[in-house]
Design a protein around this motif. Structure first.
Motif, PDB file in Angstrom:
ATOM      1  N   PRO B  83      47.510  -9.429  66.772  1.00  0.00           N
ATOM      2  CA  PRO B  83      47.046  -8.048  66.804  1.00  0.00           C
ATOM      3  C   PRO B  83      47.383  -7.227  65.562  1.00  0.00           C
ATOM      4  O   PRO B  83      46.950  -6.090  65.452  1.00  0.00           O
ATOM      5  N   ALA B  84      48.127  -7.794  64.612  1.00  0.00           N
ATOM      6  CA  ALA B  84      48.510  -7.072  63.399  1.00  0.00           C
ATOM      7  C   ALA B  84      49.290  -5.807  63.729  1.00  0.00           C
ATOM      8  O   ALA B  84      49.036  -4.733  63.180  1.00  0.00           O
ATOM      9  N   ILE B  85      50.214  -5.936  64.664  1.00  0.00           N
ATOM     10  CA  ILE B  85      51.037  -4.799  65.081  1.00  0.00           C
ATOM     11  C   ILE B  85      52.469  -5.072  64.650  1.00  0.00           C
ATOM     12  O   ILE B  85      52.998  -6.160  64.881  1.00  0.00           O
ATOM     13  N   LYS B  86      53.087  -4.095  64.023  1.00  0.00           N
ATOM     14  CA  LYS B  86      54.493  -4.221  63.631  1.00  0.00           C
ATOM     15  C   LYS B  86      55.389  -3.707  64.757  1.00  0.00           C
ATOM     16  O   LYS B  86      55.238  -2.560  65.189  1.00  0.00           O
ATOM     17  N   ASP B  87      56.299  -4.554  65.212  1.00  0.00           N
ATOM     18  CA  ASP B  87      57.153  -4.186  66.339  1.00  0.00           C
ATOM     19  C   ASP B  87      58.006  -2.960  66.064  1.00  0.00           C
ATOM     20  O   ASP B  87      58.345  -2.217  66.977  1.00  0.00           O
ATOM     21  N   ASP B  88      58.379  -2.762  64.801  1.00  0.00           N
ATOM     22  CA  ASP B  88      59.296  -1.666  64.498  1.00  0.00           C
ATOM     23  C   ASP B  88      58.592  -0.338  64.257  1.00  0.00           C
ATOM     24  O   ASP B  88      59.241   0.677  64.054  1.00  0.00           O
ATOM     25  N   LEU B  89      57.264  -0.349  64.256  1.00  0.00           N
ATOM     26  CA  LEU B  89      56.540   0.906  64.066  1.00  0.00           C
ATOM     27  C   LEU B  89      55.983   1.371  65.407  1.00  0.00           C
ATOM     28  O   LEU B  89      55.711   0.560  66.287  1.00  0.00           O
ATOM     29  N   SER B  90      55.793   2.669  65.532  1.00  0.00           N
ATOM     30  CA  SER B  90      55.201   3.187  66.765  1.00  0.00           C
ATOM     31  C   SER B  90      53.702   2.924  66.753  1.00  0.00           C
ATOM     32  O   SER B  90      53.126   2.559  65.722  1.00  0.00           O
TER      33      SER B  90
END
Lengths: 221, 204, 249
Positions: B83-90
């Motif tokens: 999903p191209a989602i960074k865990d540490d970003l909201s």
């Protein structure tokens, strides 16, 4: 350019939220440097002679520690694909990531080096030259390292392989960087070394993003 | 208009598919089907320009894609398996960053509207680490709501979504096609989209 | 591809290069043997004993050509890599990976013989001489290339990654050599140089040249032989491989 800033901002933000990784590399740098006097003995004249080399080698190793995760996380979570599909040239985005890497892994070493240099009884003049040489040299380490990190992306045993690929390429930076401080301490002047280091940096700035981009495209195929 | 002629894909020693022709015109959708390992993801990646085709050519608006890569990518939205989602970003930061990287910076209000519409109201500022798999998927899908891409290439967009979210996504896709957009996607689920569509079965 | 180039590109296809390489390599192997025999004869029996270094100097007949070849082969690898990236030919990557072990072998041979030469001459197995140090780094570059290409499973990807490594390396080789030389002059301790040998007799030069030719022919023969093996391995599913006479047995 917007995309460049966005990548830079994101990577800095991520580094801030994961401070421990950044600090680990810094502690590693401090420990490696502090081990040398313990292994060699506290004789001041000798320590002063080996200080530039020791600090530079430790900086190489510390900068390498953080290279592994330069692209690996982006590769895993799909961000790298999105970067490759951006209308902004990938080389520019890669430069943004390399700049972020330098700011979080290179610049702290530059700032910490003079403190560690004091352990080796370096004069304030030598400390200044050391900082200057690291300031010119550490961006080069990030640039060259990025090529290696991109090439070893998703490869078995990537971490060890990365050092095998990258360390030989670091040798010129090491020679001119540590050489600058030594030459100055020997009264020869550090100008020549520093200009050569600067020239290497210019060369790296020009070529490394392209090589890194080509390697990333291969990894994405 | 996206057209492809005689595409082939080779992975290692194996030839996944060859001779694939397809075309998607404005207001049309194309569902790529096939068994596991038939090369659906590979085909989408080739169409998006992520990997080169072993054979064949791809044209965008009558021009070979290779000649106008950046133009093509400015009109394309691709969502892959990851999903191209960074865990540490909201969720909000993720959405804004990915939009900026794709060259379409997003102001906060638009981003928030999109997140709320996709069903993440109240979770905009949580670190994505605490979101569930389906919610992360929604963050990625929120990008569909805030770009002007003409061509969407979606790899398994319905995975990990609950029933309500599947309906909502179908609605979003219908809207896109209704606006004259183009859509290529893969799915194991039987989804019914409106408008002019076709299916492509990948076989050896 | 434009038409006039077609004759060249005919041999860029593994299927047509395989039989060609098969015909050529025995000739190069024979030439290598002949040159080596002549070169060794000159270096052991014709070349005069050096009045300073005695008989021990004769190792440079192996050492110097081996160093030349190790550098030359790296450049050839970079050349094939550039062709591979430029024209996307499959054979180029295979040539690079066929050459790498030979290049690494010569770099190692050069270091080994350098150490053997150094012990009686300098009284030490290893001296941080600029040339020796550069040779060592060159060996590291070869090992990096081999390790990287071996670690990537997909051969096409391995070829491309290897091509980038060798191109980056070839830009760096002169920089490394120059920096090591600079470093060497700054640290006066080890300023003994292998090239400071007294003026070379003509026979010595001949011996060295013949040995260099022998190594050159050997490298070509071995690379052709190895590239045949690589082609067979990669194309084992192709029909033309199944139709080869050696596959019928």
């Amino acid at each position: 350019m917007n995309a460049f800033v966005a990548i830079l901002r994101r990577d800095l933000l991520l580094a801030m939220r994961r401070k421990s990784e950044m600090l680990t590399a810094l502690f590693f740098f401090m420990i490696v440097v502090s081990l040398f006097p313990l292994g060699i003995g506290p004789e001041t004249a000798l320590l002063r002679r080996i200080a530039p080399g020791v600090l530079w080698v430790a900086a190489l190793l510390a900068a390498m520690l953080s290279l592994n995760r330069l692209f690996a996380a982006d590769h895993q979570d799909g961000t790298l694909e999105q970067m490759a599909l951006s209308p902004t040239p990938l080389a520019l985005l890669v430069s943004g990531k390399v700049l972020a890497h330098w700011l979080t892994a290179g610049l702290p070493l530059v700032l910490l080096a003079p403190v560690l240099g004091l352990q080796f009884d370096l004069s304030s003049r030598a400390l200044g030259i050391l900082m200057l040489s690291l300031l010119l040299g550490t961006p080069l380490l990030s640039l060259i390292g990025a090529i290696g990190a991109a090439l070893t992306l998703g490869v078995r045993g990537g971490g060890v392989l990365l050092s095998l690929l990258v360390l030989p390429l670091y040798i010129p930076a090491l020679i001119f960087g540590a050489g600058a401080v030594e030459a100055d301490m020997a009264g020869l002047g550090a100008g020549g070394h520093l200009s050569l280091l600067g020239a290497l940096l210019a060369l790296g700035l020009f070529f490394a993003p392209w090589a890194t981009t080509a390697a990333l495209r291969i990894a994405l195929e | 208009m996206l057209q492809a002629h005689g595409l082939a894909c080779v992975r290692g020693d194996r030839r996944l598919f060859s001779g694939v022709d397809l075309s998607v015109a404005p207001g049309q959708w194309l569902q790529v089907e096939g068994a596991n390992g038939a090369g659906k993801t590979s085909l989408l990646r080739i169409l998006a320009g992520l990997s080169p085709a072993a054979e064949g050519r791809i044209e965008w608006e009558g021009q070979p894609v290779a000649e106008g890569r950046d133009d093509f990518h400015a009109r394309l939205l691709y969502l892959g398996h990851a999903p191209a989602i960074k865990d540490d970003l909201s969720a909000l930061e993720n959405l804004q960053t990915s939009a900026a990287v794709s060259g379409r910076p997003l102001d906060e209000a638009t981003a928030l509207t999109a997140l709320r519409r996709i069903g993440l109201k109240g979770r905009e500022d949580l670190p994505s680490r605490v979101l569930s798999q389906g919610q992360k998927r929604r963050v990625a899908l929120a990008r569909l709501l805030c770009g002007q891409a003409r061509l969407w290439i979606l790899d398994e967009p319905f995975v990990a979504l609950d029933v309500g979210a599947v309906d909502m996504l179908c609605g979003i896709l219908d809207e896109h096609i209704g606006r004259g957009g183009m859509l290529i996607f893969t799915s194991h689920q039987a989804v019914q989209l409106q408008g002019n569509g076709a299916r492509l079965e990948l076989t050896k | 591809m434009s038409q006039p180039l077609i004759n060249w590109f005919k041999f860029a296809s593994p299927a047509s290069f395989y039989p060609l390489a098969g015909k050529l390599w025995p000739w190069f192997a024979a030439l290598a043997t002949a040159f080596a025999a002549a070169g060794l004869w000159i270096s052991f029996f014709v070349a005069p004993t050096d009045f300073q270094q005695g008989e021990g100097y004769r190792i440079i007949f192996i050492h110097v050509p081996a160093s030349w070849m190790s550098m030359f082969i790296y450049c050839v690898m970079a050349f094939w890599s550039a062709i591979g990236i430029g024209f996307n030919t499959r054979l180029s990557g295979m040539m690079s990976s066929a050459l790498a072990p030979t290049g690494a072998l010569f770099a190692f041979l050069s270091l080994w013989t350098g150490a053997l030469w150094g012990k009686p001459m300098w009284g030490a197995w290893w001296v941080w001489d600029a040339r020796l140090t550069s040779e060592l780094i060159l060996l590291f570059l070869y090992l990096g290339y081999i390790a990287l290409t071996a670690a990537i499973d997909d051969p096409r990807r391995a070829d491309k990654a290897g091509a980038i490594v060798s191109l980056v390396g070839v830009i760096n080789v002169p920089i490394i050599y120059f920096s090591v030389k600079w470093w060497n002059t700054l640290h006066q301790g080890a300023s003994v140089s292998m090239t400071k040998a007294p003026t070379m007799a003509a026979t010595m030069l001949w011996g060295m040249l013949l040995m260099a030719l022998a190594f050159w022919m050997y490298s070509i023969a071995v690379a052709l032989y190895r590239v045949r093996a690589i082609i067979l391995e990669r194309e084992r599913h192709a029909t033309w491989v199944a139709e080869l006479p050696e596959m019928q047995r």
